[in-house]
Design a protein around this motif. Structure first.
Motif, PDB file in Angstrom:
ATOM      1  N   LYS A   1     -13.014   3.921  -6.431  1.00 36.32           N
ATOM      2  CA  LYS A   1     -14.441   3.988  -6.717  1.00 36.32           C
ATOM      3  C   LYS A   1     -14.976   5.412  -6.540  1.00 36.32           C
ATOM      4  O   LYS A   1     -15.708   5.928  -7.402  1.00 36.32           O
ATOM      5  N   ILE A   2     -14.607   6.055  -5.440  1.00 39.83           N
ATOM      6  CA  ILE A   2     -15.123   7.400  -5.169  1.00 39.83           C
ATOM      7  C   ILE A   2     -14.609   8.394  -6.200  1.00 39.83           C
ATOM      8  O   ILE A   2     -15.360   9.219  -6.735  1.00 39.83           O
ATOM      9  N   LEU A   3     -13.325   8.329  -6.512  1.00 37.62           N
ATOM     10  CA  LEU A   3     -12.744   9.287  -7.463  1.00 37.62           C
ATOM     11  C   LEU A   3     -13.286   9.066  -8.869  1.00 37.62           C
ATOM     12  O   LEU A   3     -13.538  10.031  -9.604  1.00 37.62           O
TER      13      LEU A   3
ATOM     14  N   THR B   1      -0.989  10.206  -2.186  1.00 38.60           N
ATOM     15  CA  THR B   1      -1.278  10.579  -0.800  1.00 38.60           C
ATOM     16  C   THR B   1      -2.731  10.984  -0.634  1.00 38.60           C
ATOM     17  O   THR B   1      -3.394  10.601   0.338  1.00 38.60           O
ATOM     18  N   PHE B   2      -3.233  11.773  -1.599  1.00 39.29           N
ATOM     19  CA  PHE B   2      -4.632  12.185  -1.540  1.00 39.29           C
ATOM     20  C   PHE B   2      -5.561  10.971  -1.634  1.00 39.29           C
ATOM     21  O   PHE B   2      -6.539  10.859  -0.888  1.00 39.29           O
ATOM     22  N   ARG B   3      -5.245  10.048  -2.552  1.00 39.39           N
ATOM     23  CA  ARG B   3      -6.074   8.856  -2.702  1.00 39.39           C
ATOM     24  C   ARG B   3      -6.031   7.994  -1.448  1.00 39.39           C
ATOM     25  O   ARG B   3      -7.053   7.423  -1.036  1.00 39.39           O
ATOM     26  N   ALA B   4      -4.852   7.897  -0.822  1.00 38.88           N
ATOM     27  CA  ALA B   4      -4.744   7.125   0.412  1.00 38.88           C
ATOM     28  C   ALA B   4      -5.600   7.730   1.510  1.00 38.88           C
ATOM     29  O   ALA B   4      -6.283   7.013   2.256  1.00 38.88           O
ATOM     30  N   GLY B   5      -5.591   9.070   1.614  1.00 44.34           N
ATOM     31  CA  GLY B   5      -6.407   9.722   2.634  1.00 44.34           C
ATOM     32  C   GLY B   5      -7.894   9.499   2.398  1.00 44.34           C
ATOM     33  O   GLY B   5      -8.657   9.214   3.335  1.00 44.34           O
ATOM     34  N   VAL B   6      -8.316   9.606   1.125  1.00 43.96           N
ATOM     35  CA  VAL B   6      -9.715   9.373   0.797  1.00 43.96           C
ATOM     36  C   VAL B   6     -10.099   7.925   1.100  1.00 43.96           C
ATOM     37  O   VAL B   6     -11.162   7.640   1.665  1.00 43.96           O
TER      38      VAL B   6
ATOM     39  N   GLN C   1       0.829  -1.194   0.000  1.00 46.88           N
ATOM     40  CA  GLN C   1       0.000   0.000   0.000  1.00 46.88           C
ATOM     41  C   GLN C   1       0.869   1.253   0.000  1.00 46.88           C
ATOM     42  O   GLN C   1       0.556   2.239  -0.661  1.00 46.88           O
ATOM     43  N   GLN C   2       1.966   1.248   0.741  1.00 40.66           N
ATOM     44  CA  GLN C   2       2.840   2.409   0.752  1.00 40.66           C
ATOM     45  C   GLN C   2       3.516   2.612  -0.593  1.00 40.66           C
ATOM     46  O   GLN C   2       3.761   3.738  -1.025  1.00 40.66           O
ATOM     47  N   ASP C   3       3.826   1.498  -1.298  1.00 37.03           N
ATOM     48  CA  ASP C   3       4.412   1.644  -2.634  1.00 37.03           C
ATOM     49  C   ASP C   3       3.410   2.257  -3.605  1.00 37.03           C
ATOM     50  O   ASP C   3       3.771   3.043  -4.478  1.00 37.03           O
ATOM     51  N   GLU C   4       2.117   1.901  -3.442  1.00 42.20           N
ATOM     52  CA  GLU C   4       1.110   2.451  -4.330  1.00 42.20           C
ATOM     53  C   GLU C   4       0.850   3.923  -4.034  1.00 42.20           C
ATOM     54  O   GLU C   4       0.512   4.697  -4.919  1.00 42.20           O
ATOM     55  N   ASP C   5       0.973   4.312  -2.773  1.00 44.36           N
ATOM     56  CA  ASP C   5       0.616   5.655  -2.349  1.00 44.36           C
ATOM     57  C   ASP C   5       1.829   6.568  -2.407  1.00 44.36           C
ATOM     58  O   ASP C   5       2.279   7.109  -1.401  1.00 44.36           O
TER      59      ASP C   5
END
Length: 311
Positions: free
Chosen positions: A107-109, A66-71, A56-60
């Motif tokens: 999904k949200i984005l 970072t924004f996607r991880a927060g969302v 997950q950290q590699d993806e973020d």
């Protein structure tokens, strides 16, 4: 009527924006709600956690990551508060080794992008003079928002189904290898681990890691395999764990049970392959019939038009 329609459109848009803000911005919870949430997470265990923090950290990485991880974290927290477990979808993500939080953020984005894409497409059509009316962009925004929101679900379920088929093939070969190791005189724990070390493919790697974790945590290896089957949504692993728990002390029974299960899985796989081949043959037959029908219409149409014009 001219004034009511813009008011209704503005109210719908305002309600959607309010719901989106409420979903993204978590409300302040009391101590009782926080303790209840921690107890629920502890009861569910690692089954509903993300597969890998490092992945997950590699993806973020980057600002967007970072924004996607927060969302994703906020949406996952919202799902947790509402009690929406989504077991089958989580199992699909675990098979694909993807993060639950990143999936929710996607999904949200995508849904938000669909809300803007619908009116943008309408603006292009309206510029060309092909459409009019203030209600059309609203419906287009809602339609594209829903379609974009559910697109990741379709992709995940399709990819997970393909990967589960690969996993079942690997499990059949794995059972044969375990039976061969048992016939060579090894015990059941050693045979399970030795059979999982013959390849570095993702399926045997997951089994190998599960067996290694079982040694560390102190649970039996067949219980760990059953938990892996529950996590991935693979019934074959859960049935294997139940069978090994019943005959774990008798090497001959274990060997016979594994051999029969491997043979059953091979027969099932062959039946599925034959069924898939039959469906493809039927599809090709339908396509050929449609092509022939179109060719006949192409040949008959000129003659038929001459006959009707002459009449």
């Amino acid at each position: 009527m001219n004034l009511t329609l813009p008011v209704v459109i503005g109210a719908v848009l305002g309600l959607g924006i309010y719901a989106l803000v409420r979903a993204l911005v978590p409300s302040k919870r009391g101590a009782v709600a926080t303790v209840a949430q921690i107890d629920a997470m502890r009861a569910r265990g690692a089954l509903y956690e993300s597969p890998s923090r490092a992945a997950q950290q590699d993806e973020d990485s980057g600002r967007f990551g970072t924004f996607r991880a927060g969302v994703g974290v906020r949406i996952a927290d919202f799902y947790r508060q509402q009690g929406w477990e989504q077991r089958s979808l989580r199992a699909d993500l675990n098979v694909l080794e993807r993060s639950w939080e990143n999936f929710l953020a996607t999904k949200i984005l995508l849904g938000a992008a669909g809300l803007f894409f619908g009116p943008f497409l309408f603006a292009i059509v309206w510029t060309l003079g092909l459409g009019s009316g203030p209600v059309v962009p609203v419906w287009m925004a809602l339609a594209f928002g829903l379609v974009f929101f559910f697109l990741p679900d379709l992709e995940v379920r399709r990819d997970a189904a393909e990967r589960r088929r690969d996993l079942r093939r690997v499990i059949g070969a794995y059972l044969d290898l375990v039976a061969m190791n048992l016939a060579g005189g090894r015990g059941l724990p050693e045979a399970l681990m030795a059979a999982a070390e013959v390849s570095d493919g993702w399926a045997l790697r997951r089994i190998r890691n599960t067996l290694a974790d079982a040694r560390i945590t102190g649970i039996s290896q067949w219980q760990a395999l059953g938990a892996l089957g529950e996590e991935l949504g693979v019934e074959e692993l859960k049935d294997l764990a139940s069978a090994l728990g019943l005959v774990a002390e008798d090497g001959a029974k274990v060997r016979d049970s594994l051999a029969s299960r491997a043979e059953t899985m091979r027969h099932r796989e062959m039946a599925e392959i034959e069924g898939s081949a039959g469906e493809k043959s039927q599809s090709m037959l339908v396509a050929q019939l449609l092509l022939c029908a179109g060719f006949l219409v192409f040949l008959i149409y000129p003659a038929a038009m001459r006959v009707f014009q002459g009449a």
